[in-house]
Design an enzyme around this catalytic site. Structure first.
Site, mmCIF file in Angstrom:
data_model
loop_
_atom_site.group_PDB
_atom_site.id
_atom_site.type_symbol
_atom_site.label_atom_id
_atom_site.label_comp_id
_atom_site.label_asym_id
_atom_site.label_seq_id
_atom_site.Cartn_x
_atom_site.Cartn_y
_atom_site.Cartn_z
ATOM 1 N N GLU A 195 -19.413 -3.902 -27.150
ATOM 2 C CA GLU A 195 -20.127 -4.044 -28.435
ATOM 3 C C GLU A 195 -21.639 -3.991 -28.240
ATOM 4 O O GLU A 195 -22.386 -4.749 -28.844
ATOM 5 C CB GLU A 195 -19.729 -5.355 -29.115
ATOM 6 C CG GLU A 195 -18.234 -5.505 -29.321
ATOM 7 C CD GLU A 195 -17.858 -6.810 -30.008
ATOM 8 O OE1 GLU A 195 -18.715 -7.404 -30.693
ATOM 9 O OE2 GLU A 195 -16.692 -7.226 -29.856
ATOM 10 N N ASN A 252 -11.889 -10.365 -24.746
ATOM 11 C CA ASN A 252 -13.240 -9.927 -25.094
ATOM 12 C C ASN A 252 -14.097 -11.143 -25.449
ATOM 13 O O ASN A 252 -13.637 -12.049 -26.136
ATOM 14 C CB ASN A 252 -13.133 -8.981 -26.306
ATOM 15 C CG ASN A 252 -14.394 -8.223 -26.612
ATOM 16 O OD1 ASN A 252 -14.982 -7.613 -25.728
ATOM 17 N ND2 ASN A 252 -14.812 -8.230 -27.870
ATOM 18 N N HIS A 274 -24.119 -8.094 -26.849
ATOM 19 C CA HIS A 274 -25.099 -8.170 -27.934
ATOM 20 C C HIS A 274 -26.368 -8.763 -27.315
ATOM 21 O O HIS A 274 -26.518 -9.981 -27.213
ATOM 22 C CB HIS A 274 -24.579 -9.039 -29.076
ATOM 23 C CG HIS A 274 -23.386 -8.465 -29.767
ATOM 24 N ND1 HIS A 274 -23.450 -7.292 -30.500
ATOM 25 C CD2 HIS A 274 -22.109 -8.883 -29.832
ATOM 26 C CE1 HIS A 274 -22.260 -7.018 -31.002
ATOM 27 N NE2 HIS A 274 -21.422 -7.963 -30.603
ATOM 28 N N GLU A 291 -13.251 -13.960 -27.989
ATOM 29 C CA GLU A 291 -14.143 -15.122 -27.966
ATOM 30 C C GLU A 291 -13.403 -16.454 -27.793
ATOM 31 O O GLU A 291 -13.542 -17.363 -28.621
ATOM 32 C CB GLU A 291 -15.008 -15.131 -29.233
ATOM 33 C CG GLU A 291 -15.857 -13.891 -29.356
ATOM 34 C CD GLU A 291 -16.661 -13.809 -30.648
ATOM 35 O OE1 GLU A 291 -16.588 -14.768 -31.458
ATOM 36 O OE2 GLU A 291 -17.348 -12.809 -30.856
ATOM 37 N N ASP A 315 -25.408 -3.664 -28.361
ATOM 38 C CA ASP A 315 -26.615 -3.381 -29.122
ATOM 39 C C ASP A 315 -27.736 -4.226 -28.524
ATOM 40 O O ASP A 315 -27.492 -5.231 -27.862
ATOM 41 C CB ASP A 315 -26.454 -3.622 -30.627
ATOM 42 C CG ASP A 315 -25.867 -4.971 -31.000
ATOM 43 O OD1 ASP A 315 -26.085 -5.958 -30.261
ATOM 44 O OD2 ASP A 315 -25.183 -5.064 -32.039
#
Length: 461
Positions: free
Chosen positions: A268, A204, A240, A163, A270
């Site tokens: 990641e 990432n 996300h 990030e 979801d």
């Protein structure tokens, strides 16, 4: 990158109150609802990784069976972050990270290291310190070298820098950027490569799944690093996502990074929805999961997809986004959702959705020993659970529930019951594990109560 919850958190189905019977139409076991071919085998046939973030302490029972059986890669949700491994300067705790690596080795899985350089979940001694540029650089180099060296040869990839960008594509103001400048990214990658030349090194970030200002900044950074000869092997798109909002440029974005000569991983994934979940939302979620996997399958250099926890009981979403949840492919009782079938289909397999009501577990407070007296008295009660199947059969069974008012099992018959805290788990006796289609099995128990005795939601698992 987000934290994983360590508690079951908010249930999607409310606990029933009173002494009325409750039925939960749930999984009769993991394999009863899974595709014939595990997801990890389908992914491997496509040359892809399918991973999940995990919590080390949960890698037992059904959670461990699914994590080991369905996925070929594990990411420690929290166990490898700086605040976890070195909470006090010079004092290290590798226990959970080691546990996850050992589990992966035992199950022939890759491990994705997560994460070496981040602005969050750092130890207080680091964030509260006053450091010169030279000291900060030395601290970062020592941390990267220590951790990567510990797992040298055991990890397939590292999320080295996590990030680094703001939404507009500018660099995020962090301990690292403010103290070392933008070149902390190149330095971190270089140090990680020196510690383990065989590990794939990634940058990432989130909200970089589609083509936008943030992903373009990441693209330009990777292009620059490649031109400078800095060791960079891939980019991680966290993903996300929100229900119905998979970026239309996802595959295009994956391809443009691949064209730079780096791998791409969805790291990641979801897909959260506003609760409560319903059939329409779950169908949309399945379509969204399939769209993400389809985009990865379509690009050769997309290494694979990792879900950020495979079960809603281990998801960070409800704690951070109140009113939202149900973001993973499995519900809180480890039953696969339509998203599971969609993933299998995207990976070239077939999966029949779980049969509704194939087996049901019904909990009730009974009449005491069939004498006509109530099954509840001032300090205790007698209860029973009936397992019935229609259109399916069981060769063994286990029933789980969580008491909400301090009830305690004191005796059970026709089942072996254990209770840890509020959680109760009862499994079949040697003589009544088989439940044919159209058949049923009942077991009973005595328990204590005080104040109230609400009936819990029970699940077969």
């Amino acid at each position: 990158m987000r934290t994983s919850r360590t508690s079951l958190g908010k249930r999607l189905s409310a606990l029933c109150t009173g002494a009325a019977a409750v039925a939960a139409l749930l999984a009769a076991g993991t394999t009863a609802h899974a595709a014939d071919t595990p997801l990890r085998d389908l992914a491997a046939a496509k040359g892809k990784v399918i991973g999940t973030a995990v919590t080390g302490s949960k890698l037992t029972g059904t959670y461990g069976d699914i994590a080991g059986g369905q996925f070929n890669s594990l990411t420690p949700g929290n166990a490898m972050k700086w605040g976890s491994v070195e909470p006090t300067r010079g004092s290290f705790d590798w226990s959970e990270a080691d546990q996850i690596v050992a589990f992966a080795q035992a199950h022939n899985q890759q491990v994705r290291g997560h994460t070496l350089v981040w602005h969050s979940q750092n130890p207080s001694w680091l964030t509260n310190g006053t450091w010169t540029q030279a000291q900060l650089s030395s601290l970062l180099q020592d941390h990267i070298t220590t951790e990567v060296t510990r797992y040298k040869g055991k990890l397939a990839a590292w999320d080295v820098v996590n990030e680094p960008f703001n939404e507009d594509g500018t660099y995020r103001s962090t301990l690292w950027y403010d103290g070392l400048g933008a070149d902390y990214i190149a330095q971190a990658l270089t140090w990680a490569h020196a510690a383990d030349p065989s590990a794939k090194l990634y940058i990432n970030d989130y909200n970089v799944e589609g083509v936008n200002a943030k992903s373009t900044a990441l693209y330009n950074l990777v292009k620059s690093l490649k031109a400078r000869g800095v060791p960079i092997d891939g980019v991680g798109l966290q993903a996300h996502l929100i229900l119905g909002q998979v970026p239309g440029t996802l595959q295009q974005n994956i391809q443009r990074f691949a064209d730079l000569g780096v791998d791409v991983a969805v790291t990641e994934l979801d897909i959260r929805m506003q609760l409560p979940a319903d059939s329409t939302k779950l169908a949309q979620q399945a379509a969204d999961y399939k769209a993400v996997f389809d985009a990865c399958v379509a690009v050769t250099r997309c290494a694979g997809v990792t879900v950020w926890g495979f079960t809603d009981s281990d998801s960070w979403i409800p704690d951070v986004f109140p009113g939202y949840g149900a973001a993973t492919p499995y519900d809180e009782n480890y039953a696969p959702k339509p998203a599971y079938s969609a993933i299998a289909t995207a990976l070239g397999g077939t999966s029949t959705p779980p049969p509704t009501g194939a087996c049901a577990a019904t909990y009730s407070v009974t009449s005491q020993w069939n004498t006509g007296f109530t099954g509840q008295w001032n300090t205790g009660f007698t209860g029973q659970v009936t397992i019935a199947c229609s259109g399916a059969a069981l060769s063994s069974w286990k029933v789980n529930w969580t008491y909400g008012a301090g009830q305690r099992i004191t005796q059970a018959w026709n089942a072996t019951c254990t209770q840890t805290g509020a959680g109760v788990s009862c499994s079949n006796a040697s003589y009544n594990g088989t439940v044919p289609s159209g058949g049923s099995v009942t077991f009973g128990f005595n328990a204590s109560w005080s104040g109230s005795n609400p009936a819990p939601t029970v699940s077969l698992g």
